[in-house]
Design an enzyme around this catalytic site. Structure first.
Site, PDB file in Angstrom:
ATOM      1  N   TRP A  26     -11.263   4.045  -3.000  1.00 26.19           N
ATOM      2  CA  TRP A  26     -12.274   4.397  -4.008  1.00 26.19           C
ATOM      3  C   TRP A  26     -12.988   5.558  -3.770  1.00 26.19           C
ATOM      4  O   TRP A  26     -13.850   6.214  -4.362  1.00 26.19           O
ATOM      5  CB  TRP A  26     -13.317   3.299  -4.317  1.00 26.19           C
ATOM      6  N   GLU A  39     -17.316  -1.255  -6.249  1.00 26.57           N
ATOM      7  CA  GLU A  39     -18.873  -1.543  -6.061  1.00 26.57           C
ATOM      8  C   GLU A  39     -19.035  -3.170  -6.433  1.00 26.57           C
ATOM      9  O   GLU A  39     -19.776  -3.885  -5.601  1.00 26.57           O
ATOM     10  CB  GLU A  39     -19.866  -0.845  -6.493  1.00 26.57           C
ATOM     11  N   GLN A  44     -21.649  -8.261  -1.289  1.00 27.13           N
ATOM     12  CA  GLN A  44     -21.697  -9.457  -0.697  1.00 27.13           C
ATOM     13  C   GLN A  44     -20.188  -9.724  -0.022  1.00 27.13           C
ATOM     14  O   GLN A  44     -19.996 -10.914   0.209  1.00 27.13           O
ATOM     15  CB  GLN A  44     -22.148 -10.476  -1.543  1.00 27.13           C
ATOM     16  N   THR A  45     -19.398  -8.705   0.043  1.00 24.69           N
ATOM     17  CA  THR A  45     -18.067  -8.672   0.419  1.00 24.69           C
ATOM     18  C   THR A  45     -17.768  -7.731   1.392  1.00 24.69           C
ATOM     19  O   THR A  45     -17.956  -6.708   0.971  1.00 24.69           O
ATOM     20  CB  THR A  45     -16.918  -8.974  -0.637  1.00 24.69           C
ATOM     21  N   LEU A  82     -12.903 -14.937  -3.642  1.00 32.69           N
ATOM     22  CA  LEU A  82     -13.972 -13.844  -3.431  1.00 32.69           C
ATOM     23  C   LEU A  82     -15.370 -14.595  -3.234  1.00 32.69           C
ATOM     24  O   LEU A  82     -16.277 -13.933  -2.772  1.00 32.69           O
ATOM     25  CB  LEU A  82     -13.945 -12.655  -4.322  1.00 32.69           C
ATOM     26  N   GLY A  83     -15.576 -15.683  -3.925  1.00 35.92           N
ATOM     27  CA  GLY A  83     -16.692 -16.245  -4.345  1.00 35.92           C
ATOM     28  C   GLY A  83     -17.754 -15.520  -5.045  1.00 35.92           C
ATOM     29  O   GLY A  83     -17.306 -14.313  -5.583  1.00 35.92           O
ATOM     30  N   TYR A 122     -28.763  -0.686  -6.865  1.00 35.03           N
ATOM     31  CA  TYR A 122     -27.674  -0.019  -5.995  1.00 35.03           C
ATOM     32  C   TYR A 122     -26.496   0.329  -6.595  1.00 35.03           C
ATOM     33  O   TYR A 122     -26.036   1.502  -6.825  1.00 35.03           O
ATOM     34  CB  TYR A 122     -27.510  -1.234  -4.925  1.00 35.03           C
ATOM     35  N   ASP A 140     -28.257  -0.276  -0.054  1.00 35.86           N
ATOM     36  CA  ASP A 140     -28.028  -1.728   0.413  1.00 35.86           C
ATOM     37  C   ASP A 140     -28.228  -1.813   1.935  1.00 35.86           C
ATOM     38  O   ASP A 140     -29.286  -1.443   2.296  1.00 35.86           O
ATOM     39  CB  ASP A 140     -26.415  -1.446   0.214  1.00 35.86           C
ATOM     40  N   CYS A 204     -24.492   7.695  19.326  1.00 36.58           N
ATOM     41  CA  CYS A 204     -25.101   7.881  18.080  1.00 36.58           C
ATOM     42  C   CYS A 204     -25.748   9.189  18.146  1.00 36.58           C
ATOM     43  O   CYS A 204     -26.485   9.498  18.954  1.00 36.58           O
ATOM     44  CB  CYS A 204     -26.439   6.709  17.823  1.00 36.58           C
ATOM     45  N   SER A 306     -24.554 -19.578  -0.531  1.00 43.24           N
ATOM     46  CA  SER A 306     -25.659 -19.061  -0.207  1.00 43.24           C
ATOM     47  C   SER A 306     -27.066 -19.879   0.063  1.00 43.24           C
ATOM     48  O   SER A 306     -27.675 -20.068   0.834  1.00 43.24           O
ATOM     49  CB  SER A 306     -26.240 -17.831  -1.062  1.00 43.24           C
TER      50      SER A 306
END
Length: 363
Positions: A26, A39, A44-45, A82-83, A122, A140, A204, A306
């Site tokens: 993507w 997106e 949540q994945t 995937l839920g 988002y 996010d 970093c 959840s």
């Protein structure tokens, strides 16, 4: 980096991104449909889990018109595993909305994108910046974490009021000339460099200017209040079978798994089945079975959502009669062969049972 508005932050993040970004499909397109698809799937994945789903959806529905024309059951079946199935239902509805209300063309402005079902701040920011290079910053979990640590923000990221604080900072930092690259960069930085646990602080590029690192607060930031404990639910499924077919039903709205298929459900406040109460309920529904039909389940299934912890037991009941039509209508049941069950969208818990019992054909 002493000043929150330092232009060095954006350039440092972008430079890091150009060296370390992952090759994801993507990222090679400005097609708003494919960006939106990715997106929605990645909400949540994790990327590793979502990538094959993105590829399957993009192949099955290469345009928003293809997705809009697909039956919802087919979309839910492809989504299976995937839920958070409301994402798939909203996605299907939004595809139809774009086709019918926007002549098949995605809105190209952030504010207009927010009018689409299932598209929040988002997702709208991601599509607007990635596809149309609009200067609007994404927020996010990864971005919250990076900003909280680097700039020492102690606002609770679970509190709605805190979003304004983080959004204001992110909007100040995003460069007008590269909003798409910056948004991708800061999310990627949080995903693989500034991770929730054991971030790679040693290598970093923001190490010396990071508030959390210099103050020994890497594990304390971001601040996030704990969610409410998940409530337990106990499902007792009656798997009625007759002549090689199994009676299933489509779940209605108002509860989990809307639009998916499961069996006759008796829910109680215990994992121990109240047999007498169940038999009375079945008898009132016109399904007369003997207690001896309720063979003890060989296995217990658990599924954590959840806000819910589900414990399920399945009772395979071989009927020597076919359920009457009025009973089927009242209980919202219908008979399905193994082949037809394979094509139905099902909760992963139901799918696991079907595989264990070898009811599905494609094992």
């Amino acid at each position: 980096m002493e000043n929150k508005l330092s232009p060095l932050f954006a350039q440092t993040i972008i430079d890091w991104y150009q060296r370390h970004k992952r090759a994801l499909p993507w990222r090679n397109t400005t097609d708003p449909y494919l960006i939106w698809l990715s997106e929605v799937i990645l909400q949540q994945t994790r990327v590793a889990q979502g990538l094959p789903y993105f590829q399957r959806f993009a192949e099955a529905y290469p345009t928003v018109q293809h997705l809009a024309a697909a039956p919802q059951d087919e979309v839910l079946r492809l989504w299976q595993g995937l839920g958070y199935y409301s994402r798939a239902r909203n996605m299907h509805h939004t595809a139809q909305q774009i086709v019918h209300e926007y002549a098949g063309v995605f809105p190209d402005k952030y504010e207009e994108l927010l009018k689409l079902r299932g598209v929040g701040n988002y997702t709208a920011a991601a599509i607007a910046s990635f596809a149309f290079r609009e200067k609007v910053a994404v927020l996010d979990g990864n971005v919250f974490r990076v900003l909280a640590r680097v700039f020492g923000l102690s606002d609770d990221i679970a509190a709605p009021a805190s979003r304004k604080v983080f959004q204001r900072l992110a909007d100040e930092l995003i460069p007008a000339e590269a909003p798409d690259t910056f948004n991708q960069a800061i999310m990627e930085f949080g995903a693989i460099q500034c991770t929730p646990i054991m971030p790679d602080c040693l290598f970093c590029p923001l190490q010396q200017s990071c508030f959390a690192f210099t103050h020994g607060m890497v594990q304390e930031l971001p601040v996030k209040s704990k969610a409410k404990a998940a409530r337990p639910r106990f499902f007792h499924y009656m798997v009625f079978a007759h002549a090689g077919e199994y009676y299933m039903r489509k779940r209605l709205s108002g509860d989990i798994w809307e639009g998916l298929y499961d069996f006759y459900l008796y829910e109680s406040d215990s994992k121990i089945l109240d047999t007498a109460k169940l038999l009375r309920e079945l008898n009132n529904a016109g399904i007369a079975v003997q207690e001896s039909y309720l063979l003890p389940p060989r296995k217990e299934y658990r599924h954590v959502l959840s806000h819910q912890k589900i414990t399920a037991r399945f009772y395979l009941i071989q009927l020597d009669f076919r359920l009457k039509e009025e009973v089927l209508q009242e209980a919202r049941l219908a008979p399905y062969s193994s082949e037809k069950i394979e094509a139905l969208p099902k909760p992963i818990l139901i799918n696991s049972y079907l595989k264990d019992e070898k009811i599905l054909l494609n094992l």
